[in-house]
Design a protein around this motif. Structure first.
Motif, short mmCIF file in Angstrom:
data_model
loop_
_atom_site.label_atom_id
_atom_site.label_comp_id
_atom_site.label_asym_id
_atom_site.label_seq_id
_atom_site.Cartn_x
_atom_site.Cartn_y
_atom_site.Cartn_z
N GLN A 49 0.87 -1.04 0.04
CA GLN A 49 0.01 0.12 -0.02
C GLN A 49 0.82 1.34 -0.27
OE1 GLN A 49 -2.91 -0.14 3.26
NE2 GLN A 49 -2.14 -2.13 3.69
N ARG A 51 0.33 5.58 -0.14
CA ARG A 51 -0.28 6.86 -0.47
C ARG A 51 0.57 7.59 -1.50
NH1 ARG A 51 -3.96 8.67 2.59
NH2 ARG A 51 -3.59 7.81 4.50
N VAL A 52 -0.44 8.10 -2.49
CA VAL A 52 -0.07 8.64 -3.71
C VAL A 52 -0.37 10.13 -3.66
CG1 VAL A 52 0.73 6.61 -5.03
CG2 VAL A 52 -1.68 7.50 -5.33
N ARG A 56 -5.75 9.48 -2.05
CA ARG A 56 -5.77 8.44 -2.78
C ARG A 56 -4.66 7.49 -2.15
NH1 ARG A 56 -5.25 8.80 -9.24
NH2 ARG A 56 -7.45 9.92 -8.62
N VAL A 57 -4.77 6.13 -2.12
CA VAL A 57 -3.97 4.94 -1.66
C VAL A 57 -3.87 4.20 -2.67
CG1 VAL A 57 -3.67 3.43 -0.20
CG2 VAL A 57 -4.56 5.31 0.88
N ARG A 58 -2.74 3.84 -3.48
CA ARG A 58 -2.37 2.93 -4.43
C ARG A 58 -2.05 1.45 -3.73
NH1 ARG A 58 1.99 0.07 -6.72
NH2 ARG A 58 1.82 -0.10 -9.16
N GLN A 60 -1.57 -3.12 -4.15
CA GLN A 60 -1.08 -3.97 -5.17
C GLN A 60 -1.76 -5.34 -4.47
OE1 GLN A 60 0.90 -3.99 -8.11
NE2 GLN A 60 0.15 -6.05 -8.24
N VAL A 80 -13.21 3.39 -5.73
CA VAL A 80 -12.32 2.50 -6.16
C VAL A 80 -12.07 2.32 -7.51
CG1 VAL A 80 -13.48 0.17 -6.10
CG2 VAL A 80 -11.12 0.34 -5.88
N LEU A 83 -7.01 -0.70 -11.87
CA LEU A 83 -6.26 -0.06 -13.13
C LEU A 83 -5.78 -1.55 -13.87
CD1 LEU A 83 -4.13 2.80 -11.00
CD2 LEU A 83 -6.16 2.99 -12.57
N VAL A 87 -3.48 -3.67 -9.58
CA VAL A 87 -3.34 -2.59 -8.79
C VAL A 87 -4.51 -1.74 -8.65
CG1 VAL A 87 -2.38 -0.20 -9.11
CG2 VAL A 87 -0.91 -2.23 -9.85
N HIS A 89 -6.57 1.58 -7.09
CA HIS A 89 -6.46 2.78 -6.20
C HIS A 89 -7.76 3.10 -5.64
CE1 HIS A 89 -3.14 5.27 -8.62
NE2 HIS A 89 -2.69 4.22 -8.21
N LEU A 91 -10.08 5.91 -3.43
CA LEU A 91 -10.13 7.25 -3.34
C LEU A 91 -11.10 7.55 -2.24
CD1 LEU A 91 -11.10 7.80 -7.01
CD2 LEU A 91 -8.92 8.02 -6.07
#
Length: 102
Positions: A49, A51-52, A56-58, A60, A80, A83, A87, A89, A91
């Motif tokens: 995980q 935070r981008v 937003r948290v990315r 995997q 959500v 991607l 992956v 993200h 929100l």
């Protein structure tokens, strides 16, 4: 040289969005509430995980097939974006309390 200058420039403008080093949360620590982790397939399904952005948290995932689609329809769940290649993200509004990145 240019990359370092550009990074310093953006860090000065947005210090909370441009970290010195990307911090990845391990499986034992989480950046998301428990109900979100369960909808993503449980803690064992999360590889990393990050935070981008503030909202937003990315994430995997080990197995994208374990996403609980009906759980994302609940009114208390954040948006959500799937991607691809496992992956996701997540929100979240600024008001939603997230665990400290510590």
């Amino acid at each position: 040289m240019f990359d370092k200058l550009q990074s310093a420039f953006w860090k000065a403008l947005t210090p909370d969005l441009v970290p010195d080093e990307p911090k990845l949360a391990t499986a034992t620590e989480t950046l998301l509430p428990a109900n979100v982790v369960e909808a993503l397939g449980g803690a064992k399904n999360l590889t990393s995980q990050q935070r981008v952005a503030i909202t937003r948290v990315r994430v995997q995932l080990c197995n994208a097939e374990q996403l609980d689609e009906p759980a994302w329809q609940a009114p208390d769940m954040p948006a959500v974006m799937v991607l691809g290649k496992g992956v996701v993200h997540v929100l979240t509004p600024v008001e939603v309390p997230l665990a400290e990145t510590g």
